[in-house]
Motif scaffolding. Sequence first.
Motif, short mmCIF file in Angstrom:
data_model
loop_
_atom_site.label_atom_id
_atom_site.label_comp_id
_atom_site.label_asym_id
_atom_site.label_seq_id
_atom_site.Cartn_x
_atom_site.Cartn_y
_atom_site.Cartn_z
N GLY A 165 0.79 -1.22 0.00
CA GLY A 165 0.00 0.00 0.00
C GLY A 165 0.82 1.27 0.00
N THR A 166 1.93 1.26 -0.74
CA THR A 166 2.78 2.45 -0.78
C THR A 166 3.35 2.60 -2.19
OG1 THR A 166 4.63 3.57 0.32
CG2 THR A 166 4.88 1.21 -0.11
N SER A 167 4.13 3.65 -2.41
CA SER A 167 4.73 3.87 -3.72
C SER A 167 6.09 3.18 -3.80
CB SER A 167 4.91 5.36 -3.99
OG SER A 167 5.94 5.90 -3.16
N ARG A 168 6.53 2.92 -5.02
CA ARG A 168 7.82 2.27 -5.22
C ARG A 168 8.97 3.11 -4.67
NH1 ARG A 168 7.02 1.56 -11.55
NH2 ARG A 168 6.28 3.68 -11.09
N SER A 169 8.95 4.39 -4.96
CA SER A 169 10.04 5.26 -4.53
C SER A 169 10.10 5.37 -3.01
CB SER A 169 9.91 6.65 -5.15
OG SER A 169 8.67 7.24 -4.79
N HIS A 170 8.93 5.50 -2.37
CA HIS A 170 8.90 5.61 -0.91
C HIS A 170 9.38 4.31 -0.27
CE1 HIS A 170 7.63 7.02 3.01
NE2 HIS A 170 6.90 5.93 3.18
N LEU A 171 8.94 3.18 -0.80
CA LEU A 171 9.34 1.90 -0.25
C LEU A 171 10.85 1.70 -0.38
CD1 LEU A 171 8.75 -0.88 0.93
CD2 LEU A 171 8.20 -1.67 -1.39
N SER A 172 11.39 1.98 -1.56
CA SER A 172 12.83 1.81 -1.78
C SER A 172 13.64 2.68 -0.84
CB SER A 172 13.19 2.13 -3.23
OG SER A 172 12.64 1.20 -4.12
N ARG A 173 13.23 3.93 -0.71
CA ARG A 173 13.95 4.88 0.13
C ARG A 173 13.90 4.48 1.61
NH1 ARG A 173 11.51 8.78 -1.64
NH2 ARG A 173 9.94 9.11 -0.01
N VAL A 174 12.70 4.13 2.08
CA VAL A 174 12.53 3.77 3.49
C VAL A 174 13.25 2.47 3.81
CG1 VAL A 174 10.83 2.97 5.20
CG2 VAL A 174 10.38 5.04 3.85
N PHE A 175 13.17 1.50 2.92
CA PHE A 175 13.79 0.20 3.18
C PHE A 175 15.30 0.35 3.33
CE2 PHE A 175 15.40 -4.03 2.35
CZ PHE A 175 14.48 -4.84 3.01
N ARG A 176 15.92 1.10 2.43
CA ARG A 176 17.37 1.28 2.51
C ARG A 176 17.75 2.02 3.80
NH1 ARG A 176 21.77 1.17 -0.96
NH2 ARG A 176 20.49 0.84 -2.80
N ARG A 177 16.96 3.01 4.16
CA ARG A 177 17.25 3.79 5.36
C ARG A 177 17.13 2.93 6.62
NH1 ARG A 177 13.18 8.21 5.89
NH2 ARG A 177 14.28 9.06 4.09
N GLU A 178 16.13 2.06 6.65
CA GLU A 178 15.87 1.27 7.85
C GLU A 178 16.76 0.04 7.97
OE1 GLU A 178 13.72 1.93 10.41
OE2 GLU A 178 13.51 3.88 9.43
N THR A 179 17.20 -0.52 6.85
CA THR A 179 17.97 -1.77 6.90
C THR A 179 19.43 -1.61 6.49
OG1 THR A 179 17.49 -2.40 4.62
CG2 THR A 179 15.86 -3.04 6.31
N GLY A 180 19.75 -0.52 5.81
CA GLY A 180 21.09 -0.36 5.28
C GLY A 180 21.33 -1.16 4.01
N GLU A 181 20.28 -1.77 3.46
CA GLU A 181 20.39 -2.58 2.25
C GLU A 181 19.33 -2.15 1.25
OE1 GLU A 181 22.06 -5.63 1.53
OE2 GLU A 181 23.04 -6.09 3.43
N SER A 182 19.60 -2.39 -0.03
CA SER A 182 18.58 -2.14 -1.04
C SER A 182 17.59 -3.29 -1.08
CB SER A 182 19.23 -1.99 -2.42
OG SER A 182 19.73 -3.24 -2.87
N LEU A 183 16.40 -3.03 -1.59
CA LEU A 183 15.41 -4.09 -1.76
C LEU A 183 15.93 -5.18 -2.69
CD1 LEU A 183 12.21 -1.90 -2.09
CD2 LEU A 183 12.47 -3.79 -0.46
N THR A 184 16.66 -4.79 -3.73
CA THR A 184 17.20 -5.77 -4.67
C THR A 184 18.16 -6.72 -3.97
OG1 THR A 184 16.99 -4.26 -6.55
CG2 THR A 184 18.58 -6.06 -6.76
N ARG A 185 19.05 -6.15 -3.15
CA ARG A 185 20.02 -6.98 -2.44
C ARG A 185 19.31 -7.92 -1.47
NH1 ARG A 185 23.79 -9.82 -3.07
NH2 ARG A 185 25.13 -10.28 -1.31
N TRP A 186 18.31 -7.40 -0.78
CA TRP A 186 17.58 -8.22 0.19
C TRP A 186 16.85 -9.37 -0.51
CZ3 TRP A 186 17.98 -6.45 5.29
CH2 TRP A 186 17.32 -7.23 6.23
N ARG A 187 16.19 -9.05 -1.63
CA ARG A 187 15.46 -10.09 -2.35
C ARG A 187 16.42 -11.17 -2.86
NH1 ARG A 187 12.29 -10.66 -7.99
NH2 ARG A 187 14.18 -9.72 -8.78
N THR A 188 17.59 -10.76 -3.33
CA THR A 188 18.56 -11.75 -3.79
C THR A 188 18.91 -12.73 -2.68
OG1 THR A 188 19.51 -10.27 -5.45
CG2 THR A 188 20.90 -12.08 -4.69
#
Length: 269
Positions: A182-205
Amino acid sequence: MTWRADVDGLSIRQLRVVEETPAWCHHERVTAPRLTLVHHGVFGWRSGRWRGMADPVTAYPGQVGQEQSISHSPGAVDGYTVIAVEGRTAARVRAVGGPLRTPARVDLARRILAARVRQGADAFEIADRVHTLLGQLLDAGGVAGPTEGSSASHRRLADAARRLLAARPGIGSLTELAGELGTSRSHLSRVFRRETGESLTRWRTRMRMQAAMDQLAGDGGDLGRLAAGLGFADHAHLTRTTRRELGTTPSRLRTLLGGQARSEHEYSS
């Protein structure tokens, strides 16, 4: 508990938990420095002053005297390995200030260790493998926590993304992931990296490698279907990724994790 080994001043326990309620449970006071490596599930974790989500790409230190407890999702199957240490390794664990990112090759080493324990490897080999695994893990460095000013809503969004990627590592697109949350792609990518220190792509891999190893440990069936189910373009794409992340091929992983190989050379990682 699925198995336990006590060798050379080390205590290794592999546990599988299915909890019926979401309450904090499994309260335990740490009696020796230890590291906990999660290998299945995403769940709440409290250890000393640290509180957050435990996941399969992170290891959690435990210091003597700390209270540790876990909050599982009802009905979920969670698994983790606890390694209690002494001597120089204990001193290194005591120096760890927070959770550690677990490289994919460390997770592979843990899985091979478990396979060798099940196959009856002697104490010398088990101790050697555990010390090598711990050295790789401690050399990997700490995990960046949330940045100053991180909001509760951002933490919840990042945690929800971690849960969804762990449950569905083959999710097709960032658009699909953001839509589910329920969010936008840009917001999710930005928040995820800020909170985890990793990109979504890296995490999914990492989640896809976890899932691939899980399936290959139980044979995995046709590698083309396995690749498609995990969101890879084809078998070749899966093979390239496993070579890059784990230093080996899916076929080789099937042998290592399925227990078909026998010689020490074959089990080297």
